[in-house]
Design an enzyme around this catalytic site. Structure first.
Site, short mmCIF file in Angstrom:
data_model
loop_
_atom_site.label_atom_id
_atom_site.label_comp_id
_atom_site.label_asym_id
_atom_site.label_seq_id
_atom_site.Cartn_x
_atom_site.Cartn_y
_atom_site.Cartn_z
N HIS A 149 8.99 86.42 33.08
CA HIS A 149 7.71 86.37 33.10
C HIS A 149 6.85 87.46 32.77
O HIS A 149 5.88 87.70 31.98
CB HIS A 149 7.08 86.32 34.76
CG HIS A 149 7.36 84.80 35.48
ND1 HIS A 149 7.00 83.78 34.61
CD2 HIS A 149 7.95 84.46 36.57
CE1 HIS A 149 7.44 82.92 35.60
NE2 HIS A 149 8.01 83.32 36.80
N HIS A 180 2.76 86.15 41.01
CA HIS A 180 3.46 84.91 40.53
C HIS A 180 2.77 83.58 41.16
O HIS A 180 2.62 82.88 40.22
CB HIS A 180 4.75 85.25 41.10
CG HIS A 180 5.60 83.76 40.75
ND1 HIS A 180 5.41 82.71 41.25
CD2 HIS A 180 6.47 83.86 39.74
CE1 HIS A 180 6.52 81.82 40.79
NE2 HIS A 180 7.11 82.45 39.71
N GLU A 191 -4.71 79.68 42.48
CA GLU A 191 -6.04 80.08 41.76
C GLU A 191 -6.75 81.13 42.09
O GLU A 191 -6.58 81.82 43.34
CB GLU A 191 -7.16 78.98 41.78
CG GLU A 191 -6.63 77.46 41.22
CD GLU A 191 -7.67 76.48 41.27
OE1 GLU A 191 -8.57 76.67 42.03
OE2 GLU A 191 -7.72 75.60 40.75
N LEU A 212 8.78 92.80 39.96
CA LEU A 212 9.49 93.98 40.32
C LEU A 212 10.72 94.31 39.21
O LEU A 212 11.36 95.30 39.61
CB LEU A 212 10.08 93.86 41.61
CG LEU A 212 9.13 93.50 42.93
CD1 LEU A 212 9.86 93.32 44.05
CD2 LEU A 212 8.05 94.55 42.78
N GLY A 247 11.97 90.46 33.87
CA GLY A 247 12.29 89.18 34.01
C GLY A 247 11.48 88.42 32.76
O GLY A 247 10.73 89.04 32.00
#
Length: 300
Positions: free
Chosen positions: A127, A64, A100, A122, A125
């Protein structure tokens, strides 16, 4: 994939007797480099006995990202552990935001090579469902997106190990077990599938520990960690631990841990079980793609 056609300057016959100039040599070198690169990629799939043996796609860990400097070092440590488990597998790292390399940059560096993206997330969702597939679809690389890490028994074993490290007793009496409970602290999402995944992880952890486990969230969903703790206290649980259902340290993980009335476990981090799970998700994605790949070869 067929090789690009040479430019008109490269394919036009050269008049006899005209000397080669630097521009001619540069153009020829570029053409040979392109041919060599494409030929090398084709030869890499052929073994010594002439049978097809594709090189494995790269594994791209998709983190993330966090402003917490420990998050990046944690993800890098996990990446090294994955490399130790499978030394010949190319392993790369890309972030959705804040750190990065960003995922689009990592994918751009792969060119048209194959890659499997393994989200260090996990649950299913936003993303996982939208951001990562969109970034993968915009890349030139031939990508597959694996399932998120959770829920899975290997994560439950990691959660258990982190709780024990924090002071959770390996053995307890029946009376102490009835007084104990765990809040499974997760990031949170508005996606119903994400909440279902976190509830499933809480159920698996409850079965592993033999105590009540309640999922709670740092944002976007309810209950909050503090609200879950109040509910458990009202039910007579006086030894309440917080299990950190986060892949790496960060603001949400720290805030959830600070609310713990008893012990707070560390995030999952580079635990050996997490590294094995990363490779398991990678292998699942590759195996799922094999029928399509075989059909593509048969029709070529």
């Amino acid at each position: 994939m067929t090789a690009s056609n040479p430019s008109p300057d490269e394919s036009r016959p050269r008049p006899a007797g005209r000397p080669l100039h630097d521009a001619d040599l540069g153009s020829a070198a570029q053409l040979m480099n392109r041919i060599g690169s494409r030929l090398g990629s084709r030869l890499s799939v052929v073994s010594h006995n002439g049978t097809l043996h594709p090189a494995p796609p790269a594994l791209v860990l998709v983190a993330h990202g966090s402003r917490d400097p420990e998050a990046l070092s944690t993800v890098r440590a996990l990446m090294e552990r994955v490399r130790e488990l499978r030394p010949r597998l190319p392993v790369r790292l890309g972030h959705i935001e804040l750190n990065e390399p960003l995922l689009p940059d990592t994918l751009a560096s792969l060119g048209e090579d194959r890659a499997v993206l393994v989200p260090l997330l996990l649950s299913r969702g936003h993303h996982v469902k939208r951001d990562i597939p969109e970034m993968a679809g915009a890349a030139r690389a031939d990508t597959l997106v694996a399932a998120p890490l959770g829920p899975h028994p290997l994560l439950v074993e990691t959660l258990y190990a982190r709780l024990v490290e924090a002071g959770w007793p390996a053995r307890m009496s029946d009376a102490r077990r009835r007084a104990s409970a765990v809040v499974l602290a997760a990031a949170g999402s508005r996606a119903p599938d994400s909440a279902a995944d976190t509830r499933r992880a809480a159920q698996l952890l409850a079965e592993r520990l033999g105590v009540t486990v309640v999922p709670a969230y740092a944002s976007a969903a309810t209950p909050t960690v503090s609200a879950a703790i109040r509910t458990l206290t009202a039910r007579g649980h006086h030894r309440i631990a917080v299990a950190s259902y986060f892949a790496a340290p960060g603001r949400f993980a720290s805030e959830c841990a600070a609310a713990a009335p008893w012990i707070a476990a560390a995030p999952l981090g580079p635990h050996p079980a997490v590294a094995r799970l990363v490779l398991h998700r990678y292998d699942q994605a590759v195996a799922a793609s094999e029928p399509a790949a075989a059909q593509s070869l048969a029709s070529a």
